[in-house]
Write an enzyme that holds these catalytic residues in place. Structure first.
Site, PDB file in Angstrom:
ATOM      1  N   GLU A 263       0.848  -1.193   0.000  1.00  0.00           N
ATOM      2  CA  GLU A 263       0.000   0.000   0.000  1.00  0.00           C
ATOM      3  C   GLU A 263       0.881   1.240   0.000  1.00  0.00           C
ATOM      4  O   GLU A 263       1.790   1.366   0.823  1.00  0.00           O
ATOM      5  CB  GLU A 263      -0.916   0.022   1.234  1.00  0.00           C
ATOM      6  CG  GLU A 263      -1.766   1.310   1.291  1.00  0.00           C
ATOM      7  CD  GLU A 263      -2.768   1.350   2.438  1.00  0.00           C
ATOM      8  OE1 GLU A 263      -2.805   0.393   3.246  1.00  0.00           O
ATOM      9  OE2 GLU A 263      -3.522   2.348   2.516  1.00  0.00           O
TER      10      GLU A 263
ATOM     11  N   ASN B 203      -4.634   4.799  -2.193  1.00  0.00           N
ATOM     12  CA  ASN B 203      -5.806   5.407  -1.557  1.00  0.00           C
ATOM     13  C   ASN B 203      -6.393   6.529  -2.407  1.00  0.00           C
ATOM     14  O   ASN B 203      -5.671   7.391  -2.901  1.00  0.00           O
ATOM     15  CB  ASN B 203      -5.416   5.987  -0.193  1.00  0.00           C
ATOM     16  CG  ASN B 203      -5.036   4.909   0.798  1.00  0.00           C
ATOM     17  OD1 ASN B 203      -5.901   4.204   1.318  1.00  0.00           O
ATOM     18  ND2 ASN B 203      -3.735   4.756   1.035  1.00  0.00           N
TER      19      ASN B 203
ATOM     20  N   GLU C 289      -8.097   1.929  -2.947  1.00  0.00           N
ATOM     21  CA  GLU C 289      -8.744   1.819  -1.638  1.00  0.00           C
ATOM     22  C   GLU C 289      -9.622   3.044  -1.420  1.00  0.00           C
ATOM     23  O   GLU C 289      -9.168   4.179  -1.560  1.00  0.00           O
ATOM     24  CB  GLU C 289      -7.680   1.729  -0.531  1.00  0.00           C
ATOM     25  CG  GLU C 289      -6.763   0.537  -0.698  1.00  0.00           C
ATOM     26  CD  GLU C 289      -5.967   0.215   0.579  1.00  0.00           C
ATOM     27  OE1 GLU C 289      -6.074   0.963   1.575  1.00  0.00           O
ATOM     28  OE2 GLU C 289      -5.247  -0.803   0.565  1.00  0.00           O
TER      29      GLU C 289
ATOM     30  N   ASP D 120     -11.931   0.346   2.403  1.00  0.00           N
ATOM     31  CA  ASP D 120     -10.956   0.598   3.464  1.00  0.00           C
ATOM     32  C   ASP D 120     -11.671   0.896   4.789  1.00  0.00           C
ATOM     33  O   ASP D 120     -12.821   1.327   4.778  1.00  0.00           O
ATOM     34  CB  ASP D 120     -10.125   1.824   3.059  1.00  0.00           C
ATOM     35  CG  ASP D 120      -8.760   1.876   3.711  1.00  0.00           C
ATOM     36  OD1 ASP D 120      -8.477   1.055   4.596  1.00  0.00           O
ATOM     37  OD2 ASP D 120      -7.974   2.747   3.314  1.00  0.00           O
TER      38      ASP D 120
ATOM     39  N   GLU E  30      -6.123  -4.807   9.034  1.00  0.00           N
ATOM     40  CA  GLU E  30      -5.193  -3.687   9.128  1.00  0.00           C
ATOM     41  C   GLU E  30      -4.678  -3.515  10.549  1.00  0.00           C
ATOM     42  O   GLU E  30      -5.342  -3.904  11.509  1.00  0.00           O
ATOM     43  CB  GLU E  30      -5.905  -2.379   8.802  1.00  0.00           C
ATOM     44  CG  GLU E  30      -6.388  -2.213   7.414  1.00  0.00           C
ATOM     45  CD  GLU E  30      -6.814  -0.762   7.203  1.00  0.00           C
ATOM     46  OE1 GLU E  30      -6.044  -0.053   6.537  1.00  0.00           O
ATOM     47  OE2 GLU E  30      -7.869  -0.349   7.696  1.00  0.00           O
TER      48      GLU E  30
END
Ligand code: C2E
Ligand code: CA
Ligand code: CA
Ligand code: CA
Length: 275
Positions: free
Chosen positions: A58, A113, A145, A175, A232
């Site tokens: 990520e 993101n 995300e 997310d 996460e």
């Protein structure tokens, strides 16, 4: 009582003023920023603990302003959104995040993101497709995300953007799953590939029994819906073990690795393969 009331007002006003001043400073610095030079991305691995392999990295934005120093994304993304400065920032970040991916093993993807503003921009899909094409990375390696809160504004436009990104061949992750108000309604209305269980659940796995039950249920639901599921904020071996017992196979967090500089990824992968 009067004294107290006045005191409270003064304190409140001072805090409020300070927050506004900081916001202005950040906005000004963003407007004047040399985005290409000041923005970077760090990479954090998503690890499949069953097959013992890295699924993706990520990309996490970092901004070093010559005037303000390091400003965390939790602060500057919100300011950029409010000041309508998101588009160039997202473009620079995406290009920087994609740059190293071609050199990674093909089975390793990139997670990126998107903000609420990104999602309601009518030209998001076109711009994004162009940047991915220029990078030479297969769109199927890129997952976007999005948080539930980012979808609240203009759901129709946000959904159109996600549908468009899917058509281009990219994948979509929801997310911070479980922190919004209508998580389940999003799950069936959006073209999702992956759910990311929010850190707030992970951090209480070992102490709050109901968190365990919720995570177990989300893992089962993901499986039934054919979605990948990622936990996460995994910070300890204990949390990883509980997650594993609940059937969660992919994890992300300091227990595996903190976000790292792009240049460090190859050495990390070598050590990971050797371990
Ligand atoms: P997020 O997408 O939920 O990213 C996860 C955050 O948790 C990251 O914070 C990451 O550094 C941190 N983290 C990772 N593992 C652990 C752990 O084990 N424990 C704890 N306590 N934290 C962990 P970061 O990098 O500060 O980013 C904060 C948020 O800023 C992100 O939350 C995301 O919403 C946003 N953001 C970051 N980069 C971008 C970007 O390029 N574009 C947009 N639109 N938003 C971004
Ligand atoms: Ca994220
Ligand atoms: Ca998250
Ligand atoms: Ca978050």
């Amino acid at each position: 009582a009067k004294e107290t009331a006045r005191g409270t007002t003064v304190v409140f006003t001072a805090d409020f003023d300070q927050a506004l001043r900081r916001r202005d400073l950040v906005e000004q610095a963003l407007r004047q920023a040399d985005l290409g030079a000041e923005l970077t991305v760090l990479m954090q691995p998503l690890v499949d603990v069953v097959r013992n392999r890295v699924v993706a990295f990520e990309a996490l934005a970092r901004w070093y302003s010559p005037n303000l120093g390091a400003v965390p994304p939790s602060e500057f993304i919100a300011v950029a959104e409010a000041a309508d400065l998101m588009q160039p920032i997202t473009e620079v970040l995406l290009a920087k995040a994609l740059a190293p991916v071609r050199d990674w093993p093909e089975e390793i993807g990139l997670s990126f993101n998107l903000s609420a503003r990104d999602l309601v921009s009518p030209n998001l899909v076109g711009r994004t497709a162009r940047i991915i094409a220029e990078s030479g990375v297969a769109p199927s390696r890129v997952t976007f995300e999005v948080t539930e809160t980012a979808l609240i504004g203009d759901f129709g436009q946000a959904k159109a953007s996600l549908d468009g990104l899917k058509l281009v061949g990219c994948r979509i992750a929801l997310d911070d799953f479980g922190t919004g108000f209508s998580s389940l309604s999003y799950v069936h209305r959006l073209p999702l590939d992956r759910l990311k269980i929010d850190r707030s659940f992970t951090s209480e796995l070992e102490t709050v029994p109901v968190c365990r039950d919720i995570v177990g249920t989300v893992v089962l639901m993901s499986r039934n819906l054919g979605l990948a599921c990622v936990a996460e904020g995994v910070e300890s071996a204990g949390q990883a073990a509980v997650l594993r017992a609940l059937g969660c196979e992919t994890m992300q967090g300091y227990h595996f690795h903190a976000p790292m500089r792009i240049e460090r990824v190859p050495a990390f992968l070598e050590r990971f393969a050797a371990a």
